[in-house]
Design a protein around this motif. Sequence first.
Motif, PDB file in Angstrom:
ATOM      1  N   ALA A 153       0.828  -1.206   0.000  1.00 13.62           N
ATOM      2  CA  ALA A 153       0.000   0.000   0.000  1.00 13.62           C
ATOM      3  C   ALA A 153       0.861   1.254   0.000  1.00 13.62           C
ATOM      4  O   ALA A 153       0.478   2.275  -0.596  1.00 13.62           O
ATOM      5  CB  ALA A 153      -0.937  -0.007   1.203  1.00 13.62           C
ATOM      6  N   GLU A 154       2.018   1.202   0.641  1.00 13.50           N
ATOM      7  CA  GLU A 154       2.905   2.365   0.667  1.00 13.50           C
ATOM      8  C   GLU A 154       3.407   2.728  -0.729  1.00 13.50           C
ATOM      9  O   GLU A 154       3.762   3.879  -0.992  1.00 13.50           O
ATOM     10  CB  GLU A 154       4.095   2.085   1.595  1.00 13.50           C
ATOM     11  N   HIS A 155       3.425   1.753  -1.637  1.00 11.30           N
ATOM     12  CA  HIS A 155       3.944   1.989  -2.988  1.00 11.30           C
ATOM     13  C   HIS A 155       2.880   2.526  -3.946  1.00 11.30           C
ATOM     14  O   HIS A 155       3.183   2.795  -5.106  1.00 11.30           O
ATOM     15  CB  HIS A 155       4.538   0.686  -3.548  1.00 11.30           C
ATOM     16  N   LEU A 156       1.636   2.655  -3.456  1.00  5.91           N
ATOM     17  CA  LEU A 156       0.557   3.143  -4.321  1.00  5.91           C
ATOM     18  C   LEU A 156       0.402   4.666  -4.287  1.00  5.91           C
ATOM     19  O   LEU A 156      -0.407   5.203  -5.048  1.00  5.91           O
ATOM     20  CB  LEU A 156      -0.776   2.496  -3.918  1.00  5.91           C
ATOM     21  N   ASP A 157       1.135   5.337  -3.412  1.00  9.67           N
ATOM     22  CA  ASP A 157       1.062   6.797  -3.330  1.00  9.67           C
ATOM     23  C   ASP A 157      -0.396   7.250  -3.181  1.00  9.67           C
ATOM     24  O   ASP A 157      -0.930   8.015  -3.990  1.00  9.67           O
ATOM     25  CB  ASP A 157       1.703   7.427  -4.572  1.00  9.67           C
ATOM     26  N   LEU A 158      -1.013   6.778  -2.110  1.00  5.45           N
ATOM     27  CA  LEU A 158      -2.440   7.003  -1.913  1.00  5.45           C
ATOM     28  C   LEU A 158      -2.721   8.299  -1.184  1.00  5.45           C
ATOM     29  O   LEU A 158      -1.903   8.802  -0.426  1.00  5.45           O
ATOM     30  CB  LEU A 158      -3.039   5.840  -1.120  1.00  5.45           C
ATOM     31  N   ARG A 189      -7.290  -0.084 -19.401  1.00  2.44           N
ATOM     32  CA  ARG A 189      -8.457   0.601 -19.955  1.00  2.44           C
ATOM     33  C   ARG A 189      -9.222   1.355 -18.879  1.00  2.44           C
ATOM     34  O   ARG A 189      -9.718   2.469 -19.113  1.00  2.44           O
ATOM     35  CB  ARG A 189      -9.388  -0.425 -20.633  1.00  2.44           C
ATOM     36  N   VAL A 190      -9.345   0.775 -17.681  1.00  2.00           N
ATOM     37  CA  VAL A 190     -10.190   1.385 -16.651  1.00  2.00           C
ATOM     38  C   VAL A 190      -9.420   2.342 -15.746  1.00  2.00           C
ATOM     39  O   VAL A 190     -10.004   2.934 -14.838  1.00  2.00           O
ATOM     40  CB  VAL A 190     -10.893   0.305 -15.798  1.00  2.00           C
ATOM     41  N   LEU A 191      -8.114   2.529 -16.002  1.00  2.00           N
ATOM     42  CA  LEU A 191      -7.318   3.456 -15.211  1.00  2.00           C
ATOM     43  C   LEU A 191      -7.171   4.798 -15.926  1.00  2.00           C
ATOM     44  O   LEU A 191      -7.151   4.864 -17.154  1.00  2.00           O
ATOM     45  CB  LEU A 191      -5.925   2.876 -14.953  1.00  2.00           C
ATOM     46  N   THR A 192      -7.015   5.849 -15.131  1.00  2.00           N
ATOM     47  CA  THR A 192      -6.715   7.167 -15.689  1.00  2.00           C
ATOM     48  C   THR A 192      -5.227   7.239 -16.043  1.00  2.00           C
ATOM     49  O   THR A 192      -4.414   6.452 -15.550  1.00  2.00           O
ATOM     50  CB  THR A 192      -7.054   8.265 -14.673  1.00  2.00           C
ATOM     51  N   ALA A 193      -4.869   8.178 -16.899  1.00  2.00           N
ATOM     52  CA  ALA A 193      -3.472   8.348 -17.309  1.00  2.00           C
ATOM     53  C   ALA A 193      -2.592   8.622 -16.091  1.00  2.00           C
ATOM     54  O   ALA A 193      -3.009   9.298 -15.137  1.00  2.00           O
ATOM     55  CB  ALA A 193      -3.359   9.495 -18.296  1.00  2.00           C
ATOM     56  N   ASN A 194      -1.376   8.051 -16.113  1.00  2.00           N
ATOM     57  CA  ASN A 194      -0.383   8.202 -15.044  1.00  2.00           C
ATOM     58  C   ASN A 194      -0.758   7.484 -13.760  1.00  2.00           C
ATOM     59  O   ASN A 194      -0.115   7.692 -12.724  1.00  2.00           O
ATOM     60  CB  ASN A 194      -0.109   9.683 -14.746  1.00  2.00           C
ATOM     61  N   SER A 195      -1.779   6.638 -13.810  1.00  2.00           N
ATOM     62  CA  SER A 195      -2.159   5.877 -12.622  1.00  2.00           C
ATOM     63  C   SER A 195      -1.089   4.844 -12.265  1.00  2.00           C
ATOM     64  O   SER A 195      -0.395   4.324 -13.130  1.00  2.00           O
ATOM     65  CB  SER A 195      -3.479   5.142 -12.863  1.00  2.00           C
ATOM     66  N   LEU A 196      -1.018   4.541 -10.975  1.00  2.00           N
ATOM     67  CA  LEU A 196      -0.148   3.473 -10.494  1.00  2.00           C
ATOM     68  C   LEU A 196      -0.922   2.163 -10.410  1.00  2.00           C
ATOM     69  O   LEU A 196      -2.103   2.139 -10.044  1.00  2.00           O
ATOM     70  CB  LEU A 196       0.420   3.817  -9.118  1.00  2.00           C
ATOM     71  N   PHE A 197      -0.244   1.072 -10.737  1.00  2.00           N
ATOM     72  CA  PHE A 197      -0.818  -0.271 -10.698  1.00  2.00           C
ATOM     73  C   PHE A 197       0.243  -1.203 -10.128  1.00  2.00           C
ATOM     74  O   PHE A 197       1.376  -1.244 -10.616  1.00  2.00           O
ATOM     75  CB  PHE A 197      -1.235  -0.706 -12.099  1.00  2.00           C
ATOM     76  N   ILE A 198      -0.119  -1.951  -9.085  1.00  2.00           N
ATOM     77  CA  ILE A 198       0.813  -2.893  -8.467  1.00  2.00           C
ATOM     78  C   ILE A 198       0.379  -4.324  -8.777  1.00  2.00           C
ATOM     79  O   ILE A 198      -0.783  -4.695  -8.583  1.00  2.00           O
ATOM     80  CB  ILE A 198       0.888  -2.683  -6.946  1.00  2.00           C
ATOM     81  N   PHE A 212       1.969   0.055 -19.692  1.00  2.00           N
ATOM     82  CA  PHE A 212       2.557   0.352 -18.391  1.00  2.00           C
ATOM     83  C   PHE A 212       4.081   0.439 -18.473  1.00  2.00           C
ATOM     84  O   PHE A 212       4.719  -0.320 -19.202  1.00  2.00           O
ATOM     85  CB  PHE A 212       2.191  -0.740 -17.373  1.00  2.00           C
ATOM     86  N   ASP A 213       4.647   1.356 -17.707  1.00  2.00           N
ATOM     87  CA  ASP A 213       6.081   1.381 -17.448  1.00  2.00           C
ATOM     88  C   ASP A 213       6.316   0.807 -16.055  1.00  2.00           C
ATOM     89  O   ASP A 213       5.600   1.165 -15.105  1.00  2.00           O
ATOM     90  CB  ASP A 213       6.626   2.811 -17.504  1.00  2.00           C
ATOM     91  N   ILE A 214       7.292  -0.063 -15.925  1.00  2.00           N
ATOM     92  CA  ILE A 214       7.604  -0.649 -14.623  1.00  2.00           C
ATOM     93  C   ILE A 214       8.609   0.256 -13.924  1.00  2.00           C
ATOM     94  O   ILE A 214       9.740   0.426 -14.377  1.00  2.00           O
ATOM     95  CB  ILE A 214       8.144  -2.078 -14.782  1.00  2.00           C
ATOM     96  N   VAL A 215       8.181   0.855 -12.828  1.00  3.84           N
ATOM     97  CA  VAL A 215       9.022   1.840 -12.145  1.00  3.84           C
ATOM     98  C   VAL A 215       9.787   1.241 -10.969  1.00  3.84           C
ATOM     99  O   VAL A 215      10.747   1.857 -10.481  1.00  3.84           O
ATOM    100  CB  VAL A 215       8.181   3.049 -11.675  1.00  3.84           C
ATOM    101  N   MET A 263       5.665  -5.844  -8.802  1.00  2.20           N
ATOM    102  CA  MET A 263       6.023  -4.902  -9.843  1.00  2.20           C
ATOM    103  C   MET A 263       5.148  -3.659  -9.709  1.00  2.20           C
ATOM    104  O   MET A 263       3.907  -3.760  -9.715  1.00  2.20           O
ATOM    105  CB  MET A 263       5.834  -5.530 -11.221  1.00  2.20           C
ATOM    106  N   VAL A 264       5.785  -2.518  -9.530  1.00  7.15           N
ATOM    107  CA  VAL A 264       5.075  -1.237  -9.428  1.00  7.15           C
ATOM    108  C   VAL A 264       5.090  -0.609 -10.807  1.00  7.15           C
ATOM    109  O   VAL A 264       6.150  -0.363 -11.380  1.00  7.15           O
ATOM    110  CB  VAL A 264       5.736  -0.309  -8.400  1.00  7.15           C
ATOM    111  N   CYS A 265       3.912  -0.373 -11.350  1.00  8.14           N
ATOM    112  CA  CYS A 265       3.774   0.083 -12.736  1.00  8.14           C
ATOM    113  C   CYS A 265       3.050   1.426 -12.801  1.00  8.14           C
ATOM    114  O   CYS A 265       2.212   1.720 -11.953  1.00  8.14           O
ATOM    115  CB  CYS A 265       2.983  -0.938 -13.561  1.00  8.14           C
ATOM    116  N   ARG A 266       3.366   2.187 -13.818  1.00 10.09           N
ATOM    117  CA  ARG A 266       2.650   3.439 -14.074  1.00 10.09           C
ATOM    118  C   ARG A 266       2.132   3.443 -15.503  1.00 10.09           C
ATOM    119  O   ARG A 266       2.862   3.127 -16.434  1.00 10.09           O
ATOM    120  CB  ARG A 266       3.556   4.651 -13.858  1.00 10.09           C
TER     121      ARG A 266
END
Length: 287
Positions: A59-64, A159-168, A211-214, A282-285
Amino acid sequence: MTAQQPSAVARHYRQGDLRRKIDEALDRLYPGHAALATDDLHGVDEFHTGGHAATRELAEHLDLRAGLRVLDVGSGLGGPARHLAQHAGTDVTGVDLTEEYVDVARWLTDRVGLADRTRFQQGDVTALPFPQASFDRAWMLHVGMNIEDKARLFTEISRVLTANSLFIVYDVMLLGDPTLVSYPLPWASEPEHSFLARPQEYRSLLREAGFDIVAEHDHRPQAVQLLREAGGSRHRNSTPDNPAGGDTPPVPISVTMGTDASTKVANALQNIEEGLLAPTEMVCRLR
């Protein structure tokens, strides 16, 4: 995803009386407590390697921040989703294939008073029932092992995410020879229903989906330690009334994983220790 796969996956997880089993286990742990808090459920509602400790770290990696819309892909019994709603103030929607899990997730969410910020629905995560750009964040915790068509899965999530969203993505990934992997495992009783993939395959499919893997984190050390501790705790200070041992009996893992739970956990530990499998984050943007 084949037409047969969803029913096979649902059959693996479905018990038919899961709510009753959890209710009885909670009554043993907290007799007379009609009201429960999210922290009271950690022994039963987080169905991934590392449990609640892993949930907090991920959860800390999601920048919530409060008010963000989060999608929990393959939400299970809802523990991670409730954690995000409780501790980050987010609005969380969970989707899971198994109707019984969805029903229990809703029931537990009502019991801890989070139904206004956490909701669950049954569905196929490779065909998400949401419009484009419905969410600001997403995660999936130990889901990909049950999904053959990961390309379609990641395309739907993007598809269901907004641009620049984070996905773990936090999945058990294949490192060694798949023919040497021991079954049953928590997500599959036999190899025909397990769709393990290597980290490089995940990376390729995620990039193709936009996605880019950050960041990438290997969770093997924590997994081995926690799985060993879980195995040992079943025997320390055990009594007929408290076979798990310890000061407070945890909710038995067999409640959510069935009567062969100890075998599944032992096999998972063995496969990780032998270098065949690795819980990997994997933390993705989204571009």
